[in-house]
Motif scaffolding. Structure first.
Motif, PDB file in Angstrom:
ATOM      1  N   ALA A 185      30.303  49.402  38.921  1.00 18.84           N
ATOM      2  CA  ALA A 185      30.021  48.896  37.984  1.00 18.84           C
ATOM      3  C   ALA A 185      29.889  46.934  37.971  1.00 18.84           C
ATOM      4  O   ALA A 185      29.118  46.450  37.529  1.00 18.84           O
ATOM      5  CB  ALA A 185      31.012  49.283  36.518  1.00 18.84           C
ATOM      6  N   LEU A 186      30.923  46.880  38.612  1.00 18.33           N
ATOM      7  CA  LEU A 186      31.631  45.227  38.800  1.00 18.33           C
ATOM      8  C   LEU A 186      30.086  44.615  39.631  1.00 18.33           C
ATOM      9  O   LEU A 186      30.313  43.540  39.760  1.00 18.33           O
ATOM     10  CB  LEU A 186      32.591  45.630  39.789  1.00 18.33           C
ATOM     11  N   PHE A 230      27.469  45.665  40.254  1.00 13.57           N
ATOM     12  CA  PHE A 230      25.387  45.582  39.624  1.00 13.57           C
ATOM     13  C   PHE A 230      25.963  44.390  38.279  1.00 13.57           C
ATOM     14  O   PHE A 230      24.685  44.173  38.426  1.00 13.57           O
ATOM     15  CB  PHE A 230      25.422  46.565  38.962  1.00 13.57           C
ATOM     16  N   SER A 231      27.083  44.362  37.834  1.00 10.79           N
ATOM     17  CA  SER A 231      26.927  44.255  36.569  1.00 10.79           C
ATOM     18  C   SER A 231      27.102  42.767  36.700  1.00 10.79           C
ATOM     19  O   SER A 231      26.688  40.916  36.157  1.00 10.79           O
ATOM     20  CB  SER A 231      28.007  44.325  35.444  1.00 10.79           C
ATOM     21  N   GLY A 232      28.243  42.665  37.856  1.00  7.80           N
ATOM     22  CA  GLY A 232      28.710  40.910  37.701  1.00  7.80           C
ATOM     23  C   GLY A 232      29.733  40.146  36.911  1.00  7.80           C
ATOM     24  O   GLY A 232      30.214  39.272  36.745  1.00  7.80           O
ATOM     25  N   HIS A 233      30.743  41.559  36.288  1.00  8.45           N
ATOM     26  CA  HIS A 233      31.281  41.277  35.912  1.00  8.45           C
ATOM     27  C   HIS A 233      32.238  42.660  35.354  1.00  8.45           C
ATOM     28  O   HIS A 233      31.991  43.381  35.596  1.00  8.45           O
ATOM     29  CB  HIS A 233      30.685  39.987  33.856  1.00  8.45           C
ATOM     30  N   TRP A 234      33.183  42.108  35.352  1.00  8.07           N
ATOM     31  CA  TRP A 234      34.667  43.577  34.951  1.00  8.07           C
ATOM     32  C   TRP A 234      34.569  43.860  33.181  1.00  8.07           C
ATOM     33  O   TRP A 234      35.038  43.211  32.236  1.00  8.07           O
ATOM     34  CB  TRP A 234      35.843  42.415  35.261  1.00  8.07           C
ATOM     35  N   PHE A 235      34.365  43.834  33.222  1.00  8.51           N
ATOM     36  CA  PHE A 235      33.285  45.066  31.526  1.00  8.51           C
ATOM     37  C   PHE A 235      32.858  44.039  30.370  1.00  8.51           C
ATOM     38  O   PHE A 235      33.885  44.281  29.430  1.00  8.51           O
ATOM     39  CB  PHE A 235      34.234  46.262  31.533  1.00  8.51           C
ATOM     40  N   GLY A 236      32.271  42.680  30.524  1.00  8.73           N
ATOM     41  CA  GLY A 236      32.172  42.090  30.301  1.00  8.73           C
ATOM     42  C   GLY A 236      32.446  40.594  30.095  1.00  8.73           C
ATOM     43  O   GLY A 236      32.497  39.397  29.351  1.00  8.73           O
ATOM     44  N   ALA A 237      33.815  40.684  30.790  1.00 10.23           N
ATOM     45  CA  ALA A 237      34.679  39.622  30.787  1.00 10.23           C
ATOM     46  C   ALA A 237      33.930  38.293  31.941  1.00 10.23           C
ATOM     47  O   ALA A 237      33.783  39.193  33.360  1.00 10.23           O
ATOM     48  CB  ALA A 237      36.302  39.875  31.084  1.00 10.23           C
ATOM     49  N   GLN A 238      33.861  37.101  31.564  1.00 11.23           N
ATOM     50  CA  GLN A 238      32.803  36.356  32.160  1.00 11.23           C
ATOM     51  C   GLN A 238      33.874  35.119  33.059  1.00 11.23           C
ATOM     52  O   GLN A 238      33.993  34.550  33.047  1.00 11.23           O
ATOM     53  CB  GLN A 238      32.225  35.078  31.495  1.00 11.23           C
ATOM     54  N   SER A 266      35.682  34.427  37.124  1.00 17.68           N
ATOM     55  CA  SER A 266      35.237  33.174  38.249  1.00 17.68           C
ATOM     56  C   SER A 266      34.708  34.212  39.059  1.00 17.68           C
ATOM     57  O   SER A 266      35.620  35.279  38.940  1.00 17.68           O
ATOM     58  CB  SER A 266      36.937  32.552  38.424  1.00 17.68           C
ATOM     59  N   GLY A 267      34.342  33.891  40.818  1.00 18.88           N
ATOM     60  CA  GLY A 267      33.515  34.972  41.207  1.00 18.88           C
ATOM     61  C   GLY A 267      34.979  35.369  42.372  1.00 18.88           C
ATOM     62  O   GLY A 267      35.253  36.009  42.538  1.00 18.88           O
ATOM     63  N   ALA A 268      36.312  34.277  41.996  1.00 20.38           N
ATOM     64  CA  ALA A 268      37.050  34.800  43.050  1.00 20.38           C
ATOM     65  C   ALA A 268      38.306  35.620  42.336  1.00 20.38           C
ATOM     66  O   ALA A 268      38.731  36.523  42.749  1.00 20.38           O
ATOM     67  CB  ALA A 268      38.610  33.979  43.299  1.00 20.38           C
ATOM     68  N   ALA A 269      38.277  35.699  41.058  1.00 21.46           N
ATOM     69  CA  ALA A 269      38.777  36.561  40.615  1.00 21.46           C
ATOM     70  C   ALA A 269      37.833  38.488  40.518  1.00 21.46           C
ATOM     71  O   ALA A 269      38.861  39.339  40.793  1.00 21.46           O
ATOM     72  CB  ALA A 269      39.026  36.587  38.571  1.00 21.46           C
ATOM     73  N   LEU A 270      37.089  38.514  40.526  1.00 18.17           N
ATOM     74  CA  LEU A 270      36.165  39.354  40.549  1.00 18.17           C
ATOM     75  C   LEU A 270      36.354  40.131  41.757  1.00 18.17           C
ATOM     76  O   LEU A 270      36.170  40.954  42.269  1.00 18.17           O
ATOM     77  CB  LEU A 270      34.973  39.153  40.404  1.00 18.17           C
ATOM     78  N   MET A 271      36.573  39.079  42.842  1.00 20.17           N
ATOM     79  CA  MET A 271      36.734  39.189  44.406  1.00 20.17           C
ATOM     80  C   MET A 271      37.993  40.218  43.952  1.00 20.17           C
ATOM     81  O   MET A 271      38.024  41.224  45.055  1.00 20.17           O
ATOM     82  CB  MET A 271      36.956  38.296  45.274  1.00 20.17           C
ATOM     83  N   ALA A 272      39.044  39.592  43.782  1.00 22.44           N
ATOM     84  CA  ALA A 272      40.432  40.082  43.589  1.00 22.44           C
ATOM     85  C   ALA A 272      40.380  41.529  43.850  1.00 22.44           C
ATOM     86  O   ALA A 272      41.191  42.766  43.295  1.00 22.44           O
ATOM     87  CB  ALA A 272      41.340  39.174  42.548  1.00 22.44           C
ATOM     88  N   ILE A 273      39.629  41.565  41.816  1.00 24.50           N
ATOM     89  CA  ILE A 273      39.549  43.139  41.409  1.00 24.50           C
ATOM     90  C   ILE A 273      38.468  43.461  42.105  1.00 24.50           C
ATOM     91  O   ILE A 273      39.269  45.546  41.851  1.00 24.50           O
ATOM     92  CB  ILE A 273      38.665  42.726  39.749  1.00 24.50           C
ATOM     93  N   ALA A 274      37.466  43.506  42.490  1.00 20.06           N
ATOM     94  CA  ALA A 274      37.065  44.967  43.872  1.00 20.06           C
ATOM     95  C   ALA A 274      37.812  45.133  45.241  1.00 20.06           C
ATOM     96  O   ALA A 274      37.850  46.121  45.287  1.00 20.06           O
ATOM     97  CB  ALA A 274      35.476  43.755  44.338  1.00 20.06           C
ATOM     98  N   ALA A 275      38.218  44.116  45.508  1.00 22.01           N
ATOM     99  CA  ALA A 275      39.676  44.399  46.863  1.00 22.01           C
ATOM    100  C   ALA A 275      40.944  45.372  46.070  1.00 22.01           C
ATOM    101  O   ALA A 275      40.828  45.824  46.833  1.00 22.01           O
ATOM    102  CB  ALA A 275      40.661  42.562  47.313  1.00 22.01           C
ATOM    103  N   THR A 276      41.479  44.888  44.896  1.00 21.50           N
ATOM    104  CA  THR A 276      42.538  45.407  44.632  1.00 21.50           C
ATOM    105  C   THR A 276      41.593  46.884  44.521  1.00 21.50           C
ATOM    106  O   THR A 276      42.738  48.303  44.470  1.00 21.50           O
ATOM    107  CB  THR A 276      42.480  45.504  43.116  1.00 21.50           C
ATOM    108  N   LEU A 277      40.675  47.294  43.652  1.00 24.00           N
ATOM    109  CA  LEU A 277      39.830  48.740  43.680  1.00 24.00           C
ATOM    110  C   LEU A 277      39.686  49.326  44.870  1.00 24.00           C
ATOM    111  O   LEU A 277      40.424  50.962  45.512  1.00 24.00           O
ATOM    112  CB  LEU A 277      38.440  48.800  42.844  1.00 24.00           C
TER     113      LEU A 277
END
Length: 416
Positions: A368-369, A371-379, A381-392
């Motif tokens: 979902a991250l 395909f959508s490019g965000h974490w459940f609607g949260a806009q 930064s790219g660095a934060a999203l990369m950190a979430i992806a790495a954690t998952l």
């Protein structure tokens, strides 16, 4: 913002103090799996409450606007004090009926399923209480107590009850005779005959003394916690559905139409004659049962502990952003958080499919991250999203390694 968010650090700080006091006394206050389940059920209740509490508040506001007899001044101290007193009185009857009516017990039972008694038990709350709970508080709307006051005094009543869920505070003398206290509330959670269905008061125990439901804690009879039909599971969804499912089964199987309705309104444990005759239950003996505590590998506990901390951060984020999320994303976030808790509890139950549950929920979030490019609607930064992806991704690898480590047979000790 949900005020419970601000209370969360206080909740955990007090749990830490309780653990420290128990350690100093060399007492066992917590079971790791039980505490995870209880806190998780509280988080699940708050997340689902984003939607369900709107039902209760919406009904209250409608009744207040259309049927109120008076327009009480929200700026009056007397109105606030009388509102809190009335709310606590109505809470007593809501709580009491939750023990005396089958369908209401189906919601309230969640709070009593734990066989431990500590501050994590206070957080163990139902997700279905909104179905009928609103009925008990309509007198406040009819009398003209403003919705803001209703919400505030309800929160005060709820938060007060947190500290009374502990074994680390003994009797408090005169305080026990007037207010709900740890000693009084230990009695309430007991399944012993002398303690069963007693001490319903939220803030004041005077209601129990007035209506004949008070019982004093006896030092010669330690309280045994839980329910008379033990859950024997950690699964949070089943925790909320177990009694509803039992009522539905009895409704389907009993022959008489009168009994099909009666099972929902009779006291908990009541069964129609045709079912009671063929499925007799053994006599209840609280001293003859062992606590539910499946043994799992230390690696499993470590994995669940880390993932649970991350899940609590996710739950706080869900609560903090709830009012700004589109409905679809909010429902999806709540569903994913619930699925995550189910997966973690499956690990603690030692279920073979725990790894599958964990990989599915982590993989779904990662997809979902992406395909959508965000974490459940949260806009973010790219660095934060990369950190979430790495954690998952790291969590998926860790879950796989833990599953293999837990499945590996123990090596025999080498001979000297």
């Amino acid at each position: 913002m949900n005020p419970i968010i601000y209370a969360i650090p206080v909740f955990f700080a007090l749990i830490g103090i309780e653990l420290w006091v128990a350690h100093r006394r060399r007492a066992s206050a917590y079971n790791f799996a039980d505490a995870v389940c209880s806190i998780g059920l509280g988080a699940m209740s708050q997340v689902s409450g984003i939607f369900s509490k709107l039902v209760m508040l919406g009904i209250y506001v409608a009744v207040y606007e259309q049927l109120r007899l008076f327009s009480l001044d929200v700026g009056s101290v007397a109105v606030w004090l009388s509102g809190l007193l009335l709310y606590d009185f109505l809470y007593y009857w809501h709580h009491r009926m939750g023990h005396e009516v089958g369908v209401l017990w189906a919601a309230h039972v969640v709070h009593h399923q734990s066989e431990e008694f500590n501050l994590s038990t206070a957080l163990r709350q139902t997700s279905s209480g909104f179905l009928f709970g609103w009925l008990f508080y309509l007198p406040m709307a009819v009398l003209g107590f403003p919705p803001l006051l209703f919400v505030a005094v309800g929160l005060i009543d709820l938060l007060y009850q947190y500290w009374i869920h502990t074994e680390q505070i003994g009797k408090l003398g005169w305080f026990d005779r007037v207010f709900a206290s740890p000693s009084n509330h230990r009695v309430h959670h007991g399944v012993n005959d002398r303690y069963l269905d007693r001490n319903y008061g939220g803030i004041l125990i005077l209601w129990d003394r007035l209506f004949g439901t008070y019982a004093d804690e006896d030092a010669d009879e330690p309280v045994i916690y839980g329910t008379r039909s033990p859950l024997r599971r950690y699964d949070p969804v089943w925790s909320n559905l177990e009694v509803y499912a039992a009522l539905a089964r009895d409704t389907w199987r009993t022959r008489r139409w009168r009994d099909k309705f009666a099972v929902w309104w009779k006291p908990p444990g009541w069964r129609p004659d045709d079912l009671a005759a063929t499925e007799a239950k053994p006599a209840f003996d609280p001293y003859a049962r062992s606590k539910y505590a499946p043994r799992v590998a230390p690696a499993v506990q470590a994995h669940v502990g880390v993932q649970f901390l991350l899940l609590m951060l996710i739950g706080a984020d869900c609560l903090a952003r709830a009012e700004h999320l589109p409905l679809a994303w909010g429902l999806g976030y709540a569903a994913w958080a619930t699925a995550s808790l189910v997966a973690l509890c499956a690990w603690l139950e030692g279920r073979r499919r725990a790894l599958v549950f964990d990989l599915v929920r982590l993989g779904t979030a990662l997809a979902a991250l992406g395909f959508s490019g965000h974490w459940f609607g949260a806009q973010w930064s790219g660095a934060a999203l990369m950190a979430i992806a790495a954690t998952l991704a790291a969590s998926m690898i860790a879950a796989t390694l833990v599953a293999f480590a837990a499945a590996r047979p123990p090596t025999a000790a080498s001979e000297p």
